[in-house]
Design a protein around this motif. Sequence first.
Motif, short mmCIF file in Angstrom:
data_model
loop_
_atom_site.label_atom_id
_atom_site.label_comp_id
_atom_site.label_asym_id
_atom_site.label_seq_id
_atom_site.Cartn_x
_atom_site.Cartn_y
_atom_site.Cartn_z
N ILE A 1 0.84 -1.20 0.00
CA ILE A 1 0.00 0.00 0.00
C ILE A 1 0.87 1.25 0.00
O ILE A 1 0.59 2.23 -0.70
CB ILE A 1 -0.96 -0.02 1.20
N ALA A 2 1.98 1.22 0.77
CA ALA A 2 2.88 2.38 0.80
C ALA A 2 3.52 2.60 -0.58
O ALA A 2 3.69 3.74 -1.00
CB ALA A 2 3.97 2.16 1.85
N LYS A 3 3.84 1.51 -1.28
CA LYS A 3 4.42 1.65 -2.62
C LYS A 3 3.42 2.27 -3.58
O LYS A 3 3.78 3.14 -4.37
CB LYS A 3 4.90 0.30 -3.15
N LYS A 4 2.15 1.87 -3.50
CA LYS A 4 1.12 2.48 -4.35
C LYS A 4 0.98 3.97 -4.03
O LYS A 4 0.87 4.80 -4.94
CB LYS A 4 -0.22 1.78 -4.14
N TRP A 5 0.98 4.30 -2.74
CA TRP A 5 0.89 5.70 -2.35
C TRP A 5 2.09 6.48 -2.89
O TRP A 5 1.92 7.55 -3.46
CB TRP A 5 0.84 5.83 -0.83
N TRP A 6 3.28 5.93 -2.72
CA TRP A 6 4.51 6.60 -3.14
C TRP A 6 4.51 6.83 -4.64
O TRP A 6 4.92 7.89 -5.12
CB TRP A 6 5.72 5.77 -2.71
N GLU A 7 4.02 5.85 -5.42
CA GLU A 7 3.96 5.99 -6.88
C GLU A 7 3.08 7.17 -7.27
O GLU A 7 3.41 7.93 -8.18
CB GLU A 7 3.43 4.70 -7.53
N SER A 8 1.94 7.33 -6.62
CA SER A 8 1.05 8.45 -6.96
C SER A 8 1.57 9.77 -6.38
O SER A 8 1.38 10.83 -6.97
CB SER A 8 -0.36 8.17 -6.46
N TRP A 9 2.23 9.71 -5.25
CA TRP A 9 2.72 10.91 -4.57
C TRP A 9 3.93 11.52 -5.26
O TRP A 9 4.09 12.74 -5.29
CB TRP A 9 3.08 10.51 -3.13
N ALA B 1 4.81 12.06 -8.29
CA ALA B 1 4.66 12.80 -9.54
C ALA B 1 4.88 14.31 -9.36
O ALA B 1 5.44 14.97 -10.24
CB ALA B 1 3.28 12.54 -10.13
N ALA B 2 4.49 14.84 -8.23
CA ALA B 2 4.60 16.29 -8.01
C ALA B 2 5.85 16.67 -7.21
O ALA B 2 5.97 17.82 -6.78
CB ALA B 2 3.35 16.78 -7.28
N ARG B 3 6.75 15.72 -7.00
CA ARG B 3 7.94 15.99 -6.18
C ARG B 3 9.21 15.84 -7.02
O ARG B 3 9.21 15.23 -8.08
CB ARG B 3 8.03 15.00 -5.00
N SER B 4 10.30 16.37 -6.51
CA SER B 4 11.59 16.25 -7.21
C SER B 4 12.12 14.82 -7.05
O SER B 4 11.77 14.11 -6.10
CB SER B 4 12.60 17.24 -6.65
N ASP B 5 12.98 14.40 -7.98
CA ASP B 5 13.53 13.05 -7.94
C ASP B 5 14.33 12.80 -6.67
O ASP B 5 14.23 11.72 -6.07
CB ASP B 5 14.42 12.80 -9.16
N SER B 6 15.12 13.76 -6.26
CA SER B 6 15.94 13.55 -5.07
C SER B 6 15.07 13.40 -3.82
O SER B 6 15.35 12.55 -2.96
CB SER B 6 16.93 14.71 -4.90
N HIS B 7 14.00 14.18 -3.73
CA HIS B 7 13.12 14.08 -2.57
C HIS B 7 12.37 12.75 -2.55
O HIS B 7 12.23 12.12 -1.50
CB HIS B 7 12.14 15.25 -2.54
N VAL C 1 12.55 9.92 0.39
CA VAL C 1 11.38 9.42 1.10
C VAL C 1 11.31 7.89 0.97
O VAL C 1 11.03 7.19 1.94
CB VAL C 1 10.09 10.09 0.60
N TRP C 2 11.59 7.37 -0.21
CA TRP C 2 11.54 5.92 -0.42
C TRP C 2 12.61 5.21 0.43
O TRP C 2 12.34 4.18 1.03
CB TRP C 2 11.69 5.57 -1.89
N ARG C 3 13.80 5.77 0.47
CA ARG C 3 14.87 5.17 1.30
C ARG C 3 14.49 5.18 2.77
O ARG C 3 14.76 4.24 3.50
CB ARG C 3 16.19 5.90 1.07
N ARG C 4 13.86 6.25 3.22
CA ARG C 4 13.42 6.33 4.62
C ARG C 4 12.34 5.28 4.90
O ARG C 4 12.32 4.66 5.96
CB ARG C 4 12.86 7.72 4.95
N LEU C 5 11.40 5.11 3.96
CA LEU C 5 10.37 4.09 4.12
C LEU C 5 11.01 2.70 4.25
O LEU C 5 10.66 1.92 5.14
CB LEU C 5 9.39 4.10 2.96
#
Length: 132
Positions: free
Chosen positions: A103-111, A113-119, A123-127
Amino acid sequence: MPLTDTAIKKLKASDKPMKVSDERGLYLLVNPSGSKLWRWKFRFDGKEKVLPLGQYPDTSLAQAREAREDARKLLALGNDPMAQRKAKKIARRLAIEDTFAAIAKKWWESWKAARSDSHTLYVWRRLEADIF
């Protein structure tokens, strides 16, 4: 006459699929390729159905008979054994797909799109490091 293990081992494939019956609707389907598949034929709500029970020798004669008896008990209670099996399969798949990580991966995929690649990578590494 019921099948025996030695009789099953002696079965050879022919040019057409061959059904070798055991008892109470259980039969062994011998395909031209040489595969031997356990099947159980039954009727539910007036319709004939065929329930696959496994492949010989992975599923032995005793195991196939036991699986048939389990399915017969379900049928006697008024339940469709094929529908029961399908429901269990769907429940297992949903249990795997509905984990927090999925579920977190689905959220991250949609989230992302509006963020920079580095950010998004941060966030993914922290998750992964702190939550999964």
